[in-house]
Write an enzyme that holds these catalytic residues in place. Structure first.
Site, PDB file in Angstrom:
ATOM      1  N   ASP A  45       3.069  -6.885  58.065  1.00 14.07           N
ATOM      2  CA  ASP A  45       1.652  -7.124  57.798  1.00 14.07           C
ATOM      3  C   ASP A  45       0.848  -5.855  57.546  1.00 14.07           C
ATOM      4  O   ASP A  45       0.175  -5.711  56.536  1.00 14.07           O
ATOM      5  CB  ASP A  45       1.028  -7.980  58.910  1.00 14.07           C
ATOM      6  N   ASN A  48       2.083  -3.909  54.398  1.00 19.54           N
ATOM      7  CA  ASN A  48       1.582  -4.497  53.148  1.00 19.54           C
ATOM      8  C   ASN A  48       0.166  -4.009  52.860  1.00 19.54           C
ATOM      9  O   ASN A  48      -0.160  -3.617  51.732  1.00 19.54           O
ATOM     10  CB  ASN A  48       1.581  -6.020  53.243  1.00 19.54           C
ATOM     11  N   TYR A 103      13.409  -9.880  58.358  1.00 20.25           N
ATOM     12  CA  TYR A 103      13.019 -11.286  58.322  1.00 20.25           C
ATOM     13  C   TYR A 103      13.383 -11.903  56.985  1.00 20.25           C
ATOM     14  O   TYR A 103      13.495 -11.209  55.974  1.00 20.25           O
ATOM     15  CB  TYR A 103      11.521 -11.471  58.620  1.00 20.25           C
ATOM     16  N   ARG A 119      14.024  -8.971  65.089  1.00 16.46           N
ATOM     17  CA  ARG A 119      13.237  -7.754  65.304  1.00 16.46           C
ATOM     18  C   ARG A 119      13.431  -7.152  66.691  1.00 16.46           C
ATOM     19  O   ARG A 119      12.759  -6.177  67.044  1.00 16.46           O
ATOM     20  CB  ARG A 119      11.763  -8.032  65.041  1.00 16.46           C
ATOM     21  N   GLY A 275      -3.258 -12.486  53.139  1.00 14.97           N
ATOM     22  CA  GLY A 275      -4.279 -11.899  54.007  1.00 14.97           C
ATOM     23  C   GLY A 275      -4.197 -10.393  54.081  1.00 14.97           C
ATOM     24  O   GLY A 275      -5.228  -9.704  54.128  1.00 14.97           O
ATOM     25  N   ASP A 276      -2.990  -9.852  54.074  1.00 21.01           N
ATOM     26  CA  ASP A 276      -2.802  -8.403  54.158  1.00 21.01           C
ATOM     27  C   ASP A 276      -3.394  -7.708  52.931  1.00 21.01           C
ATOM     28  O   ASP A 276      -4.063  -6.677  53.047  1.00 21.01           O
ATOM     29  CB  ASP A 276      -1.309  -8.057  54.258  1.00 21.01           C
TER      30      ASP A 276
END
Length: 332
Positions: A45, A48, A103, A119, A275-276
């Protein structure tokens, strides 16, 4: 020899360059391609956001990553990709035994994605165990804007989290701009109460907040624009950007509040990093002097391009024409 005018321009340029430090985790990303095949990339996130922000704000800011990698080949390759994106890697620390997380993305027919994570071995979880007090003091001195997210907090071991909070408190005491994105992943927290306490602490320290309604609804901190605004009204947030997907964005600055509608995107391919990238576009536009409403429009346009591509990061060569059109919008 430079003329006086050239020296003056250079001096102004140096003064306005912002030093932005972004803390969090970057992982290997396996994004779906045709015929059940996956393309390997890197994403996360805050990573990015840092990539899109650096691509946009090259003349306004230097974005630095604060994170940790391993000493294996995958980690070295990731570091090379950081540098290829012109991100400053002076604050990327190396763990002797850990590596990077990973991921896999699955995308449904509507473009919505689901994730499978690996992770537990990620070096980023121990970033604040690798940084000395002296290094943290130097970092505070060389930071204008500090950016982190709910995921950034969640990945830290509980023993390291308190050191992180002390660092952020020192940044706040030094008058730095602190930007928090309420990116909430319930599976990263042992219980909701601990997450609520961490988010409350982040909100108390932050000057700019990107508040996702869906994130805060899961934490019982609001389920719509009005309830989120009411829930966060007692925090000393200078700029609150409430995001509610296709329902629009509300920006609150002191007593001033405005709603900005979002134009829907018809051809959604993959919503990863929507969103990022929005956050990156908004921060860039604000750095460039745009109003809150213009910044939301710019950020929404950037995000609309991102979700029409597969994976979190648009390839540099594919992003160039997009950036040109965005620059035209900014200049207009």
């Amino acid at each position: 020899m430079m003329s006086c005018d050239m020296i003056s321009v250079l001096a102004i340029y140096i003064i306005i360059m912002k030093k932005i430090v972004v803390f969090g985790e970057c992982m290997l990303e396996f994004a779906p391609m045709a015929s059940q095949q996956y393309q390997r990339g890197i994403a996360g996130d805050v990573y990015n956001t840092s990539v899109y922000l650096q691509r946009l704000a090259t003349e306004l800011a230097q974005v630095s990553l604060l994170t940790a990698l391993g000493r294996d080949a995958v980690s070295y390759n990731m570091l090379s990709q950081f540098q290829a994106e012109q991100l400053n890697t002076d604050y990327v620390y190396r763990h002797p035994a850990r590596t990077v997380g990973a991921y896999l993305i699955d995308v449904d027919s509507e473009g919505e994605r689901s994730f499978t994570y690996w992770r537990g071995q990620a070096a980023a979880r121990e970033t604040f165990a690798l940084v000395s007090d002296k290094q943290l003091s130097q970092l505070i001195e060389h930071t204008d804007i500090f950016y982190f997210s709910g995921i950034s907090i969640a990945i830290l071991a509980q023993s390291d989290r308190e050191r992180f909070w002390q660092f952020v408190e020192q940044l706040a005491a030094a008058g730095k701009q602190i930007v928090f994105d309420t990116n909430f992943r319930p599976q990263l927290w042992p219980d909701k109460v601990l997450a609520q306490q961490a988010f409350q602490r982040a909100l108390k320290l932050s000057t700019t907040v990107f508040a996702g309604v869906e994130d805060l609804e899961q934490l019982a901190m609001g389920e719509c624009f009005n309830s989120v605004a009411m829930s966060l009204k007692d925090y000393a947030i200078d700029e609150l950007v409430i995001k509610h997907g296709e329902h629009g964005v509300q920006v609150i600055e002191g007593e001033k509040s405005q709603f900005i509608a979002i134009e829907p995107v018809a051809n959604i391919v993959d919503t990863t990093s929507a969103g990022d990238s929005f956050n990156a576009g908004y921060l860039y536009a604000r750095l460039a002097g745009s109003s809150a409403s213009s910044s939301v429009n710019f950020a929404s346009l950037l995000a609309s391009h991102v979700i029409q591509h597969r994976g979190a990061i648009i390839a540099t060569e594919d992003f160039a024409p997009i950036q040109a059109s965005l620059n035209t919008l900014m200049q207009g």
